[in-house]
Motif scaffolding. Structure first.
Motif, mmCIF file in Angstrom:
data_model
loop_
_atom_site.group_PDB
_atom_site.id
_atom_site.type_symbol
_atom_site.label_atom_id
_atom_site.label_comp_id
_atom_site.label_asym_id
_atom_site.label_seq_id
_atom_site.Cartn_x
_atom_site.Cartn_y
_atom_site.Cartn_z
ATOM 1 N N VAL A 142 -11.339 1.173 4.773
ATOM 2 C CA VAL A 142 -11.853 1.116 3.416
ATOM 3 C C VAL A 142 -11.782 2.476 2.734
ATOM 4 N N GLY A 184 -10.631 -5.023 5.405
ATOM 5 C CA GLY A 184 -11.220 -4.523 4.162
ATOM 6 C C GLY A 184 -10.706 -3.168 3.732
ATOM 7 N N GLY A 185 -9.547 -2.769 4.253
ATOM 8 C CA GLY A 185 -8.999 -1.468 3.954
ATOM 9 C C GLY A 185 -8.045 -1.478 2.777
#
Length: 272
Positions: free
Chosen positions: A226, A267-268
């Motif tokens: 993230v 979620g990056g």
């Protein structure tokens, strides 16, 4: 005036001097355990000679670790091996993060798309630590079982991660170790490695071109978290007879796409 923040993970007012806080006997035992994990199937005398400890000291360490299931003894062959408890503890480490879990379907698809073994690795203490692998069905294959450590400068995943390091961190990494040669193609000159990493960053994938093992190639791409930092690498590896230089474009594309899917799954986001 704010009160001093309470330290976490250590006693209050603890002195952080490693020389005072280290339990020497435990430190010595973990050195032996680590050595055995990299060179399994060792006699007592060989372990003593290769670690520079007395046989009596090594035996006390091994019997203590044996009592916890961390090592085991083959009485017929007179050899010491890593025990099943070590796997259990290692598996708990893997469960600490969802990275491995999220990577499995991505790696299976990557293996199916390329026909080659897919690997997942992270950086640990200046080396690549392999976390997971999905093997090809082909008879000749690369094999990096979970827990394997590999030098970063001679690894596809390692070079993919090195290429994403900030310049200051890369220079610290370079100054901390010599670039060991494993084959005639291993990059051992820091300037040449810097040039190679610049190319890796520009094209989005790295190549281990028989730099760790003769006759084997690996194509890798970074996975980002993230914070847009490279936290892992995905790769495919196999013999040069199947991963030819003419196939770099066709094989690198699914590797880059798989790394992007895993980045999204955790979620990056890739750097701008």
């Amino acid at each position: 005036m704010q009160s001093p923040r309470k330290a976490r993970g250590r006693p209050r007012d603890w002195n952080d001097d490693p020389d005072q806080n280290t339990i020497k006997s435990l430190d010595r035992a973990m050195d032996v355990f680590d050595y055995l994990s990299q060179a399994q199937g060792k006699t007592l005398s060989a372990l003593a000679e290769e670690t520079g400890q007395s046989p009596a000291t090594i035996y006390r360490i091994l019997t203590t670790l044996q009592g916890k299931g961390l090592v085991e003894f083959d009485a017929q062959e007179q050899l010491w091996h890593i025990g099943p408890r070590a796997f259990v503890i290692g598996a708990r480490f893997l469960r600490r993060t969802s990275l491995v879990e999220r990577a499995r379907p991505v790696m299976r698809r990557l293996m199916e798309d390329t026909g080659e073994t897919a690997n997942l690795g992270i950086e640990r203490e200046g080396a690549v630590l392999f976390l997971s692998q999905v093997e090809t069905h082909a008879s000749i294959r690369a094999f990096f079982p979970p827990g394997t450590l590999s030098p970063m400068h001679a690894s596809g995943i390692g070079k993919a991660l090195l290429a994403q390091m900030e310049p200051e961190r890369l220079e610290r990494w370079l100054s901390a170790r010599p670039l060991q040669a494993f084959t005639e193609r291993t990059i051992t000159d820091p300037a040449a490695l810097r040039d190679s990493l610049h190319q890796v960053r520009a094209r989005g994938f790295s190549l281990d071109d028989e730099e760790r093992n003769d006759g084997m190639r690996c194509i890798a791409a970074p996975v980002f978290d993230v914070n847009r930092e490279a936290v892992a690498g995905l790769s495919v590896s196999g013999p040069t007879s199947r991963i030819s230089l003419r196939q770099l474009d066709s094989l690198s594309r699914p590797v880059i796409e798989a790394a992007a899917r895993l980045t999204e799954a955790i979620g990056g986001a890739a750097p701008d």
